[in-house]
Every structure is written in C-alpha cells, then in structure tokens.
Design an enzyme around this catalytic site. Structure first.
Site, PDB file in Angstrom:
ATOM      1  N   CYS A  69      -2.569  -2.963  -3.461  1.00  0.00           N
ATOM      2  CA  CYS A  69      -3.825  -2.813  -2.720  1.00  0.00           C
ATOM      3  C   CYS A  69      -4.903  -2.309  -3.680  1.00  0.00           C
ATOM      4  O   CYS A  69      -4.650  -1.422  -4.493  1.00  0.00           O
ATOM      5  CB  CYS A  69      -3.611  -1.801  -1.594  1.00  0.00           C
ATOM      6  SG  CYS A  69      -5.108  -1.289  -0.734  1.00  0.00           S
ATOM      7  N   CYS A 112      -2.829   4.980   2.797  1.00  0.00           N
ATOM      8  CA  CYS A 112      -3.962   4.067   2.636  1.00  0.00           C
ATOM      9  C   CYS A 112      -4.820   4.026   3.908  1.00  0.00           C
ATOM     10  O   CYS A 112      -4.309   3.980   5.016  1.00  0.00           O
ATOM     11  CB  CYS A 112      -3.482   2.660   2.311  1.00  0.00           C
ATOM     12  SG  CYS A 112      -4.831   1.530   1.886  1.00  0.00           S
ATOM     13  N   CYS A 162       0.825  -1.217   0.000  1.00  0.00           N
ATOM     14  CA  CYS A 162       0.000   0.000   0.000  1.00  0.00           C
ATOM     15  C   CYS A 162       0.855   1.261   0.000  1.00  0.00           C
ATOM     16  O   CYS A 162       2.048   1.221   0.270  1.00  0.00           O
ATOM     17  CB  CYS A 162      -0.865   0.069   1.266  1.00  0.00           C
ATOM     18  SG  CYS A 162      -2.037  -1.253   1.461  1.00  0.00           S
TER      19      CYS A 162
END
Length: 175
Positions: free
Chosen positions: A58, A31, A27
């Site tokens: 992600c 995030c 990520c």
C-alpha cells in the site's frame, strides 16, 4: 484480525498483514485507507509470503518499510524548520512545503515527535540564540530578531521555558 483492521489498531502492525484480492494490495492493520469487503480480504503473517502471493505494498501505510510511514515527511519538516528558522513561519507555510493540510501536519508531527512544529521551531531558535549569546558580542535584542522571533517578549518567554534562565543569565553562566 478483521476487528483489528476495522479499528486501525497499531499494536498489531508487523504481526500480520491484510491483503485485498480485488486490488492486489496489502496493508498494515492500522492503515487508514477505506476498508474492503470482508470476503475480499486474506491475512498473512509474513511480508515475504504476501509478496510471493502477488500483492504489492500500500502506498499509504507503506507496510514494507519497517519504521513509521511518516518518517520521511517528519524529516522533511524538521529540515525545513532548521533551514528556515529565521523566517516568519506559520503552520500553513510548513504544511504547504510538504503538501499536506496544517491540521494533518500538526497531528502527524506531534504523533512522531511528541511536540508541535511550533515548539520544535522555538527550540531551534533558542538553541541558535544560546550559541550566539556565548560566541558573539551581539546585544540580546539583535539576537532575538536574528534568530527569527517577532517580539522580545516571545523571545524571553521561549528562552526561559527551554533553558530555565533569561538570555542575560545564560550569557553570564556560559562565559
């Protein structure tokens, strides 16, 4: 780096990536997903390096996409507004079209465009009205309803806010 992912700090996006060993997902630091246990996290400074290590991107923050992860959603909303400006639209209608909550839509839209969906829609309607004022002989009231305003007062107020003049003044100036 751990503190930056806990605070979802956007300023560190693209500087490093967070990879979670247990899920094999990586990520951006900003995030908003649920935070993993610290012992399961590794940090990478390069996207190629993290993907070579076997992690996938992600689906929420889309770290492999260079632009904002919400760009497609915003394009979808603006296209919807441009194509349906004549209709009576509510924030709920727009949110239903893109499949998110009205609150989340308004927050994302404002974050990406610096204006609300309502003000964006007003600008579209005023632009269409300005075009009709110059290129047709329609009466101002007809144009008001044709471009989607529900009342003449809201039309005049929005028109003045966007163009700094009334519809009739605009028509005279442009002819």
């Amino acid at each position: 780096m751990w503190e930056k992912i806990i605070s979802c700090d956007q300023t560190y996006d693209e500087l490093f990536f967070t990879a979670v060993k247990t899920t094999k997902i990586y990520c951006r630091p900003s995030c908003k997903s649920r935070k993993p246990k610290k012992i399961n996290v590794t940090f990478y400074h390069d996207i190629k390096e993290v993907e070579a290590a076997g992690f996938r991107a992600c689906k929420r923050c889309k770290p492999e996409v260079e632009h904002s992860p919400h760009t497609e959603l915003i394009k979808n909303v603006t296209a919807f507004l441009v194509n349906h400006y004549k209709q009576k639209l509510t924030l709920q209608n727009i949110a239903d079209h893109v499949g998110i909550s009205p609150f989340h839509l308004e927050r994302l839209f404002q974050q990406e465009t610096a204006e609300t969906p309502r003000t964006y829609l007003e600008k579209i309607r005023v632009d269409k009205a300005a075009h009709l004022l110059v290129h047709t002989d329609l009466k101002t009231l007809e144009i008001c309803y044709d471009v989607g305003f529900q009342s003449p007062s809201s039309f005049y107020k929005s028109f003045r806010k966007v163009t700094n003049c009334s519809p009739s003044e605009y028509r005279r100036q442009e002819q």
